[in-house]
Design an enzyme around this catalytic site. Structure first.
Site, short mmCIF file in Angstrom:
data_model
loop_
_atom_site.label_atom_id
_atom_site.label_comp_id
_atom_site.label_asym_id
_atom_site.label_seq_id
_atom_site.Cartn_x
_atom_site.Cartn_y
_atom_site.Cartn_z
N HIS A 196 33.87 52.79 82.77
CA HIS A 196 34.78 52.69 83.91
C HIS A 196 34.01 52.45 85.21
O HIS A 196 34.32 51.53 85.97
CB HIS A 196 35.59 53.99 84.00
CG HIS A 196 36.58 54.05 85.12
ND1 HIS A 196 37.93 53.85 84.94
CD2 HIS A 196 36.41 54.28 86.46
CE1 HIS A 196 38.55 53.96 86.11
NE2 HIS A 196 37.66 54.23 87.05
N GLU A 197 32.98 53.25 85.46
CA GLU A 197 32.23 53.10 86.71
C GLU A 197 31.44 51.79 86.73
O GLU A 197 31.32 51.16 87.78
CB GLU A 197 31.30 54.31 86.93
CG GLU A 197 32.01 55.65 87.05
CD GLU A 197 33.08 55.71 88.13
OE1 GLU A 197 33.03 54.89 89.07
OE2 GLU A 197 33.98 56.56 88.03
N HIS B 159 33.69 49.01 87.75
CA HIS B 159 33.81 48.94 89.21
C HIS B 159 32.63 48.15 89.78
O HIS B 159 32.80 47.24 90.59
CB HIS B 159 33.81 50.33 89.83
CG HIS B 159 35.13 51.04 89.76
ND1 HIS B 159 36.33 50.42 90.02
CD2 HIS B 159 35.44 52.34 89.49
CE1 HIS B 159 37.31 51.30 89.90
NE2 HIS B 159 36.80 52.48 89.57
N HIS C 42 41.19 49.40 89.81
CA HIS C 42 42.01 50.12 88.85
C HIS C 42 43.20 49.28 88.41
O HIS C 42 43.80 48.58 89.22
CB HIS C 42 42.50 51.44 89.45
CG HIS C 42 41.40 52.41 89.69
ND1 HIS C 42 41.26 53.13 90.84
CD2 HIS C 42 40.35 52.75 88.89
CE1 HIS C 42 40.17 53.90 90.75
NE2 HIS C 42 39.60 53.67 89.58
N TYR D 282 44.74 54.53 85.12
CA TYR D 282 44.88 55.98 85.28
C TYR D 282 45.98 56.51 84.35
O TYR D 282 46.85 55.78 83.92
CB TYR D 282 45.24 56.31 86.73
CG TYR D 282 44.03 56.47 87.63
CD1 TYR D 282 42.77 56.08 87.21
CD2 TYR D 282 44.17 57.01 88.89
CE1 TYR D 282 41.67 56.24 88.03
CE2 TYR D 282 43.07 57.17 89.73
CZ TYR D 282 41.83 56.80 89.29
OH TYR D 282 40.75 56.96 90.10
ZN ZN Z 1 37.75 54.26 89.10
#
Ligand code: ZN
Length: 292
Positions: free
Chosen positions: A169-170, A173, A179, A225
């Site tokens: 996930h990071e 980014h 997101h 999320y």
């Molecule tokens: Zn995030």
């Protein structure tokens, strides 16, 4: 795979004698089932963010904002991609702080290498390159969006961030992705219930003018999320439409769409189709010139 799912989502008090727990895991949309969703992990690990003056401003849960750029995101507008090499690969130099244990380090390396089999990205240990991903255990889990120049910290706190899905996930980014629930077309796929959101956290649900790269909205993206993200009352904050019972934000690894997006953003077509040819012998000729 099953073992991993078991670890990540069945760590609660239910006992269900007639079915393997891993099956039971996929049902239910209770807040307890979301304990190991990406956003729950991020929320827990980032609860005390902002107390350390050395840390950058972090918004949208886990996105670090470079000074002076608070209001100007879409990263692709400021040329935030990592450079493509002549050989078609994108080499991304990285360093991993020696704060991490051997076990943590291997989880991080596995996350980095998970891009190698399915995309043209190649993380490799930094030699002298100017721009690199600097993986440290700071307070919480966060990353800048896209390449910002120089050594850019990706924080994976030893206290709650060193999980495979959080690493991916990071890194996504850092590669330039936002997101999933902030996508420009999200209102056709989810309803945001702001009345259930913690006061002052509403900005986490702001829509962004994202480049969706022709890929479908994906509830199963590792960038999505969970249903209860930033809930102030244990009621859902994100509800899928039209079917409110579809699972969201429970990915334990990158989805096929996450991978497709990386390949499209970095134009990994050659590599991808070589792979396809390997998987389906005979397809190569007709596909090598194709693009995603
Ligand atoms: Zn995030």
């Amino acid at each position: 795979q099953v073992l991993q799912i078991h670890m990540f989502c069945c760590n609660h008090n239910y006992s269900f004698p007639y079915f393997p727990e891993s099956v039971f895991c996929f049902t239910g949309n209770n807040i307890e089932d979301d304990d190991f969703s990406v956003s729950t992990l991020l929320e827990k690990a980032n609860a005390n963010l902002g107390e350390n003056l050395d840390d950058p401003l972090v918004m949208f849960g886990d996105i670090a904002v470079p000074t002076g750029l608070q209001n100007a995101d879409p990263c692709t507008a400021r040329g935030c991609l990592w450079n493509k090499d002549q050989d078609g690969n994108v080499y991304i130099p990285y360093s991993i702080s020696n704060q991490f244990s051997q076990r943590e380090r291997s989880i991080i390396v596995r996350g980095l290498e998970s891009f190698h089999g399915s995309t043209c990205l190649r993380f490799r240990l930094r030699q002298r390159e100017r721009d690199f991903v600097d993986i440290q255990s700071r307070s919480g889990c966060w990353s800048f969006v896209g390449r910002i120049g120089g050594g850019q910290v990706v924080s994976l706190s030893r206290n709650g961030c060193v999980f495979h899905q959080i690493v991916q996930h990071e890194l996504l980014h850092a590669l330039g992705f936002n997101h999933e629930q902030t996508r420009s077309d999200r209102d056709s796929h989810v309803r945001i219930l702001l009345e259930n959101v913690i006061r002052g956290q509403e900005h986490n649900f702001r829509k962004i003018d994202t480049n969706n790269l022709g890929t479908p909205y994906d509830y199963n993206s590792v960038m999505h999320y969970g249903r209860f993200a930033f809930s102030r009352n244990r009621e859902p904050t994100i509800v899928p439409i039209p079917d409110p019972n579809v699972e969201i934000g429970r990915a334990t690894e990158m989805s096929q769409n996450d991978i497709l997006r990386v390949n499209r953003l970095y134009q990994c077509s050659e590599y991808f189709f070589q792979n396809l040819a390997f998987t389906f012998p005979g397809r190569r000729e007709q596909n090598t010139r194709g693009r995603f």
